[in-house]
Write an enzyme that holds these catalytic residues in place. Structure first.
Site, PDB file in Angstrom:
ATOM      1  N   GLY A  10       0.866  -1.183   0.000  1.00 48.80           N
ATOM      2  CA  GLY A  10       0.000   0.000   0.000  1.00 48.80           C
ATOM      3  C   GLY A  10       0.894   1.223   0.000  1.00 48.80           C
ATOM      4  O   GLY A  10       1.580   1.490   0.991  1.00 48.80           O
ATOM      5  N   ALA A  11       0.920   1.922  -1.150  1.00 51.87           N
ATOM      6  CA  ALA A  11       1.786   3.104  -1.254  1.00 51.87           C
ATOM      7  C   ALA A  11       0.954   4.376  -1.204  1.00 51.87           C
ATOM      8  O   ALA A  11       1.242   5.357  -1.870  1.00 51.87           O
ATOM      9  CB  ALA A  11       2.602   3.030  -2.551  1.00 51.87           C
ATOM     10  N   VAL A  14      -0.498   6.425   4.189  1.00 54.60           N
ATOM     11  CA  VAL A  14       0.195   5.813   5.331  1.00 54.60           C
ATOM     12  C   VAL A  14       1.452   5.080   4.859  1.00 54.60           C
ATOM     13  O   VAL A  14       2.536   5.236   5.435  1.00 54.60           O
ATOM     14  CB  VAL A  14      -0.729   4.842   6.111  1.00 54.60           C
ATOM     15  CG1 VAL A  14       0.047   4.151   7.229  1.00 54.60           C
ATOM     16  CG2 VAL A  14      -1.936   5.586   6.672  1.00 54.60           C
ATOM     17  N   ARG A  89     -14.694   2.821  11.382  1.00 53.89           N
ATOM     18  CA  ARG A  89     -13.659   1.922  10.864  1.00 53.89           C
ATOM     19  C   ARG A  89     -14.294   0.598  10.435  1.00 53.89           C
ATOM     20  O   ARG A  89     -13.844  -0.049   9.498  1.00 53.89           O
ATOM     21  CB  ARG A  89     -12.588   1.691  11.930  1.00 53.89           C
ATOM     22  CG  ARG A  89     -11.799   2.972  12.264  1.00 53.89           C
ATOM     23  CD  ARG A  89     -10.772   2.722  13.360  1.00 53.89           C
ATOM     24  NE  ARG A  89     -10.012   3.913  13.709  1.00 53.89           N
ATOM     25  CZ  ARG A  89     -10.356   4.764  14.684  1.00 53.89           C
ATOM     26  NH1 ARG A  89     -11.438   4.558  15.403  1.00 53.89           N
ATOM     27  NH2 ARG A  89      -9.606   5.821  14.945  1.00 53.89           N
ATOM     28  N   ASN A  96     -11.882  -4.236   2.814  1.00 56.50           N
ATOM     29  CA  ASN A  96     -10.491  -4.429   3.233  1.00 56.50           C
ATOM     30  C   ASN A  96     -10.158  -5.897   3.519  1.00 56.50           C
ATOM     31  O   ASN A  96      -9.013  -6.307   3.366  1.00 56.50           O
ATOM     32  CB  ASN A  96     -10.169  -3.536   4.433  1.00 56.50           C
ATOM     33  CG  ASN A  96      -9.974  -2.082   3.994  1.00 56.50           C
ATOM     34  OD1 ASN A  96      -9.913  -1.796   2.802  1.00 56.50           O
ATOM     35  ND2 ASN A  96      -9.873  -1.176   4.943  1.00 56.50           N
ATOM     36  N   ASN A 121      -7.449  -0.797   8.510  1.00 55.76           N
ATOM     37  CA  ASN A 121      -8.625  -0.836   9.396  1.00 55.76           C
ATOM     38  C   ASN A 121      -9.736  -1.712   8.837  1.00 55.76           C
ATOM     39  O   ASN A 121      -9.797  -1.898   7.629  1.00 55.76           O
ATOM     40  CB  ASN A 121      -9.171   0.595   9.565  1.00 55.76           C
ATOM     41  CG  ASN A 121      -8.476   1.329  10.680  1.00 55.76           C
ATOM     42  OD1 ASN A 121      -8.225   0.757  11.738  1.00 55.76           O
ATOM     43  ND2 ASN A 121      -8.180   2.608  10.466  1.00 55.76           N
ATOM     44  N   ARG A 152      -1.585  10.342  20.551  1.00 56.99           N
ATOM     45  CA  ARG A 152      -2.590  11.429  20.544  1.00 56.99           C
ATOM     46  C   ARG A 152      -2.844  11.906  21.971  1.00 56.99           C
ATOM     47  O   ARG A 152      -2.878  13.113  22.237  1.00 56.99           O
ATOM     48  CB  ARG A 152      -3.894  10.922  19.905  1.00 56.99           C
ATOM     49  CG  ARG A 152      -3.759  10.788  18.405  1.00 56.99           C
ATOM     50  CD  ARG A 152      -5.047  10.363  17.733  1.00 56.99           C
ATOM     51  NE  ARG A 152      -4.871  10.434  16.285  1.00 56.99           N
ATOM     52  CZ  ARG A 152      -5.388   9.566  15.420  1.00 56.99           C
ATOM     53  NH1 ARG A 152      -6.131   8.555  15.845  1.00 56.99           N
ATOM     54  NH2 ARG A 152      -5.183   9.717  14.133  1.00 56.99           N
ATOM     55  N   HIS A 176      -8.984  -0.580  18.583  1.00 50.79           N
ATOM     56  CA  HIS A 176      -8.763   0.712  17.932  1.00 50.79           C
ATOM     57  C   HIS A 176     -10.101   1.261  17.444  1.00 50.79           C
ATOM     58  O   HIS A 176     -10.385   1.340  16.274  1.00 50.79           O
ATOM     59  CB  HIS A 176      -7.805   0.521  16.751  1.00 50.79           C
ATOM     60  CG  HIS A 176      -7.414   1.802  16.090  1.00 50.79           C
ATOM     61  ND1 HIS A 176      -6.998   2.900  16.783  1.00 50.79           N
ATOM     62  CD2 HIS A 176      -7.372   2.153  14.770  1.00 50.79           C
ATOM     63  CE1 HIS A 176      -6.717   3.874  15.923  1.00 50.79           C
ATOM     64  NE2 HIS A 176      -6.942   3.447  14.704  1.00 50.79           N
TER      65      HIS A 176
HETATM   66  N1  LIG Z   1      -4.180   1.383  12.442  1.00 50.09           N
HETATM   67  C1  LIG Z   1      -4.301   2.687  12.438  1.00 50.09           C
HETATM   68  O1  LIG Z   1      -4.142   3.330  13.457  1.00 50.09           O
HETATM   69  C2  LIG Z   1      -4.572   3.405  11.147  1.00 50.09           C
HETATM   70  C3  LIG Z   1      -4.337   4.779  11.027  1.00 50.09           C
HETATM   71  C4  LIG Z   1      -4.550   5.405   9.797  1.00 50.09           C
HETATM   72  C5  LIG Z   1      -5.015   4.665   8.715  1.00 50.09           C
HETATM   73  N2  LIG Z   1      -5.277   3.343   8.881  1.00 50.09           N
HETATM   74  C6  LIG Z   1      -5.761   2.524   7.765  1.00 50.09           C
HETATM   75  O2  LIG Z   1      -4.692   2.295   6.862  1.00 50.09           O
HETATM   76  C7  LIG Z   1      -5.220   2.030   5.556  1.00 50.09           C
HETATM   77  C8  LIG Z   1      -4.495   2.899   4.523  1.00 50.09           C
HETATM   78  O3  LIG Z   1      -4.772   4.269   4.740  1.00 50.09           O
HETATM   79  P1  LIG Z   1      -4.212   5.369   3.717  1.00 50.09           P
HETATM   80  O4  LIG Z   1      -4.602   6.676   4.256  1.00 50.09           O
HETATM   81  O5  LIG Z   1      -2.809   5.064   3.393  1.00 50.09           O
HETATM   82  O6  LIG Z   1      -5.125   5.022   2.426  1.00 50.09           O
HETATM   83  P2  LIG Z   1      -4.756   5.321   0.882  1.00 50.09           P
HETATM   84  O7  LIG Z   1      -6.014   5.175   0.110  1.00 50.09           O
HETATM   85  O8  LIG Z   1      -3.979   6.589   0.791  1.00 50.09           O
HETATM   86  O9  LIG Z   1      -3.757   4.127   0.501  1.00 50.09           O
HETATM   87  C9  LIG Z   1      -4.159   2.806   0.405  1.00 50.09           C
HETATM   88  C10 LIG Z   1      -3.413   2.194  -0.773  1.00 50.09           C
HETATM   89  O10 LIG Z   1      -3.667   0.793  -0.796  1.00 50.09           O
HETATM   90  C11 LIG Z   1      -3.622   0.429  -2.166  1.00 50.09           C
HETATM   91  N3  LIG Z   1      -4.223  -0.889  -2.367  1.00 50.09           N
HETATM   92  C12 LIG Z   1      -5.524  -1.230  -2.429  1.00 50.09           C
HETATM   93  N4  LIG Z   1      -5.655  -2.544  -2.666  1.00 50.09           N
HETATM   94  C13 LIG Z   1      -4.404  -3.057  -2.760  1.00 50.09           C
HETATM   95  C14 LIG Z   1      -3.875  -4.347  -2.987  1.00 50.09           C
HETATM   96  N5  LIG Z   1      -4.689  -5.405  -3.173  1.00 50.09           N
HETATM   97  N6  LIG Z   1      -2.536  -4.493  -3.015  1.00 50.09           N
HETATM   98  C15 LIG Z   1      -1.712  -3.444  -2.841  1.00 50.09           C
HETATM   99  N7  LIG Z   1      -2.162  -2.205  -2.610  1.00 50.09           N
HETATM  100  C16 LIG Z   1      -3.482  -2.006  -2.577  1.00 50.09           C
HETATM  101  C17 LIG Z   1      -4.363   1.544  -2.865  1.00 50.09           C
HETATM  102  O11 LIG Z   1      -4.093   1.560  -4.268  1.00 50.09           O
HETATM  103  C18 LIG Z   1      -3.835   2.763  -2.128  1.00 50.09           C
HETATM  104  O12 LIG Z   1      -2.719   3.346  -2.778  1.00 50.09           O
HETATM  105  C19 LIG Z   1      -6.732   2.300   5.663  1.00 50.09           C
HETATM  106  O13 LIG Z   1      -7.435   1.088   5.846  1.00 50.09           O
HETATM  107  C20 LIG Z   1      -6.849   3.159   6.922  1.00 50.09           C
HETATM  108  O14 LIG Z   1      -8.113   3.066   7.516  1.00 50.09           O
HETATM  109  C21 LIG Z   1      -5.058   2.712  10.064  1.00 50.09           C
END
Ligand SMILES: NC(=O)c1ccc[n+]([C@@H]2O[C@H](COP(=O)([O-])OP(=O)(O)OC[C@H]3O[C@@H](n4cnc5c(N)ncnc54)[C@H](O)[C@@H]3O)[C@@H](O)[C@H]2O)c1
Length: 309
Positions: A10-11, A14, A89, A96, A121, A152, A176
């Site tokens: 996932g690029a 995050v 979430r 997801n 999430n 936080r 979470h």
């Molecule tokens: N655990 C935590 O505390 C926390 C905090 C912030 C975000 N998150 C979660 O992290 C995740 C990512 O958030 P983000 O802001 O980076 O989202 P984002 O949309 O910016 O990035 C997600 C990326 O995943 C890629 N993706 C989708 N399906 C894929 C696959 N099968 N293989 C490879 N890549 C794939 C997408 O193309 C996208 O670039 C979300 O689910 C978000 O809710 C969790």
């Protein structure tokens, strides 16, 4: 001895920011993976081109396949959809889970000895899913949430007291979600119990803001969710493992009776070192705290049940 290898799936916001923190800390070589052709390649090249300026020796490559991830010491999974205003979430679960299932199997095929760090999430449920699908020991499937949630809380305390964030130590348990359990009783400012510095009412306000901290950012951004602090959180976990630091951090891990909970992934304080989760620390809780933990566990269990594994 070669460099350590960190793959980030996932690029997006995050994942790419995690790559940035990891490179800046020179934790190892980095592979950035995304299904979107061009995005991981472009972001990786751009980050690598920052290395002569910042002076880090980390190779950074971007790819839309998994072969480059082979032999990763750590794989950080951020692939998936983030929430938008009005979403919880839990609303992300259906979409997801399919992403996590496919990612975990492709990662494990190439890096069977890796440590998985989950960010996607709903975090506790996705960590549980990755644990079950991967077949890895629980020491090696770790979810990031507690570090973010305590960060936080620490940030809000620092803002309120006008003191350095460095002096604030805090702890938090639970899932979470908005039912997470910050523990003011285990929170200190340079060793001084928080209750000696702030009124009960003020502490309650900061706890409430912490619980809703993710939503606060989502409502401001409108198009996505937080990423600087979440990515810093997962890189703190990666650093603890890669440098065998034995840090005590709140992480999401599979419980097998600890805190009276079984067959659930849940946020608890753990010791993080080269083997991953090296131990789970069980705190003594008051009856009120136990009730809050039970409520948080109930909502995580409900979400896990929806996976129908
Ligand atoms: N655990 C935590 O505390 C926390 C905090 C912030 C975000 N998150 C979660 O992290 C995740 C990512 O958030 P983000 O802001 O980076 O989202 P984002 O949309 O910016 O990035 C997600 C990326 O995943 C890629 N993706 C989708 N399906 C894929 C696959 N099968 N293989 C490879 N890549 C794939 C997408 O193309 C996208 O670039 C979300 O689910 C978000 O809710 C969790």
């Amino acid at each position: 001895m070669g460099r350590k290898k960190i793959s980030i799936i996932g690029a997006g916001f995050v994942g790419a920011t995690a790559a940035h923190w990891a490179a800046a800390k020179e934790l190892g070589d980095i592979v950035l993976v995304d299904i979107l052709e061009g995005i991981p390649q472009g972001k990786a090249l751009d980050l690598y081109e920052a290395s002569p300026i910042e002076g880090f020796d980390s190779n950074v490559i971007g790819t839309s396949g998994y072969d480059e991830t082979r032999g990763s010491d750590i794989v950080i999974i951020t692939s998936g959809v983030p929430r938008k205003p009005g979403m919880s979430r839990e609303d992300l679960l259906g979409i997801n889970r399919r992403i996590i299932e496919s990612v975990v199997s492709q990662v494990l095929e190439r890096s069977p000895n890796t440590i998985l760090m989950m960010v996607t999430n709903p975090l506790d449920t996705m960590t549980y899913l990755a644990f079950k699908k991967s077949g890895l020991p629980r020491e090696r499937v770790i979810g990031m949430a507690g570090i973010l949630d305590t960060a936080r809380f620490r940030a809000f305390i620092a803002m309120e007291l006008g003191v350095s964030v460095e002096d604030i130590q805090a702890l938090l348990l639970g899932g979470h979600g908005d039912e997470m359990v910050p523990l003011p009783r285990y929170t200190t400012v340079s060793g001084i119990p928080l209750s000696q510095l702030l009124s009960r009412e003020k502490i309650d306000q900061l706890v409430d803001r912490t619980r809703k901290g993710g939503g606060e950012i989502v409502n401001l951004l409108k198009t996505g969710s937080a990423f600087y602090a979440p990515s810093a959180g997962v890189i703190q976990m990666a650093e603890a493992v890669l440098k065998d630091k034995k840090r005590l951090l709140p992480c999401c891990v599979y419980l097998n009776g600890e805190y009276g909970l079984k067959d659930i992934c849940f946020g608890v304080p753990v010791k993080l070192g080269a083997k991953g989760v090296e131990s789970i620390i069980e705190l003594e809780l008051t009856e009120d705290e136990k009730a809050l933990v039970a409520k948080s566990a109930e909502s995580v269990k409900k979400s896990i049940t929806e996976l129908k594994l």
